[in-house]
Design a protein around this motif. Structure first.
Motif, short mmCIF file in Angstrom:
data_model
loop_
_atom_site.label_atom_id
_atom_site.label_comp_id
_atom_site.label_asym_id
_atom_site.label_seq_id
_atom_site.Cartn_x
_atom_site.Cartn_y
_atom_site.Cartn_z
N ALA A 249 0.81 -1.21 0.00
CA ALA A 249 0.00 0.00 0.00
C ALA A 249 0.85 1.26 0.00
N MET A 250 1.97 1.27 0.73
CA MET A 250 2.81 2.46 0.80
C MET A 250 3.37 2.80 -0.58
N LEU A 251 3.83 1.78 -1.32
CA LEU A 251 4.40 2.03 -2.63
C LEU A 251 3.35 2.48 -3.63
N ILE A 252 2.17 1.84 -3.62
CA ILE A 252 1.12 2.23 -4.56
C ILE A 252 0.62 3.63 -4.24
N GLU A 253 0.54 3.97 -2.97
CA GLU A 253 0.16 5.34 -2.58
C GLU A 253 1.18 6.33 -3.11
N GLN A 254 2.46 5.96 -3.04
CA GLN A 254 3.50 6.85 -3.55
C GLN A 254 3.39 7.01 -5.06
N VAL A 255 3.05 5.93 -5.77
CA VAL A 255 2.86 6.02 -7.22
C VAL A 255 1.74 7.02 -7.54
N LEU A 256 0.62 6.90 -6.85
CA LEU A 256 -0.50 7.80 -7.09
C LEU A 256 -0.11 9.26 -6.82
N ILE A 257 0.63 9.49 -5.73
CA ILE A 257 1.06 10.85 -5.41
C ILE A 257 1.99 11.39 -6.50
N ASN A 258 2.91 10.55 -6.97
CA ASN A 258 3.81 10.98 -8.04
C ASN A 258 3.02 11.38 -9.29
N LEU A 259 2.03 10.57 -9.65
CA LEU A 259 1.25 10.87 -10.85
C LEU A 259 0.43 12.15 -10.67
N LEU A 260 -0.14 12.33 -9.50
CA LEU A 260 -0.91 13.55 -9.23
C LEU A 260 0.00 14.78 -9.26
N GLU A 261 1.19 14.67 -8.66
CA GLU A 261 2.11 15.79 -8.67
C GLU A 261 2.56 16.11 -10.09
N ASN A 262 2.81 15.09 -10.90
CA ASN A 262 3.18 15.33 -12.29
C ASN A 262 2.08 16.08 -13.03
N ALA A 263 0.83 15.67 -12.78
CA ALA A 263 -0.29 16.34 -13.44
C ALA A 263 -0.36 17.82 -13.04
#
Length: 363
Positions: A249-263
Motif C-alpha cells: 500500500a505504501m508504494l502504490i500510494e507513492q505512485v499515485l502521489i507521483n502521478l498527481l504531482e506530475n499532473a
C-alpha cells in the motif's frame, strides 16, 4: 580448523536443510508408493521407472550435483533391498546391476547440469534487468538533482548577499522557491529509497503485499497530496463495489502521489485534475488525468523508460523533468504484476493509468 573445513565442504556441495528435506520427502513418497503398488503387483516392473523419476525430480528441485548423485545411489540400493529377491536383503550379483547404477547416475548428472545452467541464465537475466534499471535511474538522478540544487543555491545566495535591495515580497518568493525545490528533492529521495528497497531479493520477496481496499489507498494518496497542495482540487471517482487488491500500500500510494504531482506540475494550464478508480475485468485500473497541454508525441512512447530532457517538455515546468518519477512508478507497478500506460486525451490533456490484478475477494 575442523569446523572451518566442514563449513567449506558444506558450501562446496551446496548442502542445505531445504534440499535435504526435499530429497528425503521425494524418496520417502516414492518408496511408499512403490510399496503400496507392490502389494497389488509383486512383479514390480514399475519400481525402477518410479525411482528414476524420483532422481529426476530431486536433481531438478535441488542445487548442485550432490543430492542427485546421492539419490541415485540410494534409489539403486532401495530397489535392490526392497523389491529384488531375496526381499529385504541386499543382492549385488543381479545381472545388469552396474548398468542400472550408471543409468541413474547419468540421469542425475545430466538433469543437475541442465537445471544449474537454467538457474544461472535466469540469474544473469535478472541481474541484467537490475543493472538496466540502475543505469536509467542514475542518468535520471544526475540530471534531475542538478536543477533543483542549482535553484536552491542561487536563491539562498541571493538571500545571503542581500544588502537591503530585495523587497519583502521578493525575499518571501525566494524562500518559497527554496522550500518547493527542497520538497521536490525529498520526493526524489523517497523514490530512490523505494527502488533501493525493491532491489533486495526477488520481486515477491521485496514487496510487502497485503490485500487492501483500493478505495482507501486512493483516499490516503489524495489526503497526502493536499498537505503539499492545499489549494489543488482533485476530483475522485470510485466504483460502487469494493475493489480488493494485493499490494504494498505504501508504494502504490507513492505512485499515485507521483502521478498527481506530475499532473499538477507538468500539466500547464490544467484546471482540472481527476483520479479515477474503476474495474476492468479482473483488473483494478487507477487513472490520473488532467485537461492541460498533454504529453509531447515525441516522448510519449518512451515516457517510462528513461529520463526526459527539459528540451522535450515544451509546455511543462522547465525546472523539473518527468523521468525519475515515472521510471520509479513503472518499476513499482511491474513488480506488482501490473502495467502502466500514458496517452493524450481526445478532449485535451493527458492521462496516465496503471492496472493491478484484483483478488477473488472483490465484493
Amino acid at each position: 580448523m575442523q569446523t572451518g573445513n566442514l563449513r567449506r565442504l558444506v558450501q562446496r556441495l551446496h548442502l542445505s536443510r531445504r534440499d535435504t528435506a526435499v530429497t528425503a520427502g521425494i524418496l520417502l513418497g516414492v518408496s511408499l508408493l512403490c510399496l503400496a503398488l507392490w502389494q497389488m503387483d509383486p512383479q514390480g516392473h514399475y519400481v525402477a521407472e518410479l525411482y528414476l523419476l524420483a532422481v529426476f525430480l530431486i536433481s531438478r528441485f535441488t542445487t548442485g550435483f550432490f543430492y542427485g548423485i546421492a539419490a541415485s545411489c540410494l534409489c539403486v540400493l532401495a530397489v535392490n533391498y526392497f523389491f529384488t529377491f531375496p526381499y529385504f536383503a541386499f543382492n549385488f550379483t543381479i545381472s545388469g546391476y552396474p548398468l542400472t547404477i550408471l543409468c541413474m547416475l547419468a540421469v542425475s548428472v545430466a538433469t543437475s547440469a541442465m537445471t544449474t545452467q537454467i538457474k544461472r541464465q535466469s540469474s544473469l537475466r535478472v541481474e541484467a534487468e537490475r543493472e538496466k534499471t540502475r543505469s536509467n535511474l542514475l542518468r535520471a538522478v544526475s540530471h534531475d538533482l542538478r536543477t533543483p540544487l542549482t535553484s536552491i543555491l542561487g536563491a539562498s545566495s541571493a538571500l545571503a548577499d542581500d544588502d537591503g535591495r530585495l523587497t519583502e515580497p521578493e525575499r518571501q518568493q525566494l524562500a518559497r522557491e527554496i522550500g518547493e525545490d527542497a520538497q521536490w528533492l525529498i520526493r526524489m529521495v523517497e523514490n530512490l529509497l523505494s527502488v533501493t528497497r525493491m532491489d533486495d531479493g526477488t520481486s515477491e520477496a521485496r514487496l510487502q503485499k497485503q490485500v487492501e481496499v483500493a478505495e482507501e489507498v486512493v483516499s490516503a494518496a489524495v489526503d497526502r497530496l493536499h498537505k503539499r497542495f492545499p489549494q489543488q482540487d482533485v476530483t475522485v471517482s470510485v466504483p460502487n463495489e469494493l475493489l480488493m487488491v494485493a499490494m504494498d500500500a505504501m508504494l502504490i500510494e507513492q505512485v499515485l502521489i507521483n502521478l498527481l504531482e506530475n499532473a499538477i506540475l507538468h500539466g500547464k494550464n490544467a484546471a482540472h485534475i481527476g483520479l479515477i478508480l474503476e474495474r476492468r475485468g479482473d483488473l483494478a485500473v487507477f487513472r490520473v488525468e488532467d485537461d492541460g497541454c498533454g504529453i509531447e508525441p515525441a516522448i510519449l512512447g518512451r515516457l517510462f523508460e528513461q529520463s526526459i530532457s527539459h528540451d522535450d517538455q515544451e509546455c511543462s515546468d522547465s525546472r523539473r523533468s518527468l523521468g525519475i518519477g515515472l521510471s520509479v512508478c513503472n518499476t513499482i507497478i511491474l513488480a506488482h504484476g501490473g502495467r502502466m500506460a500514458a496517452y493524450n486525451r481526445p478532449k485535451g490533456g493527458a492521462a496516465v493509468e496503471f492496472t493491478l490484478p484484483l483478488e477473488d475477494e472483490t465484493v
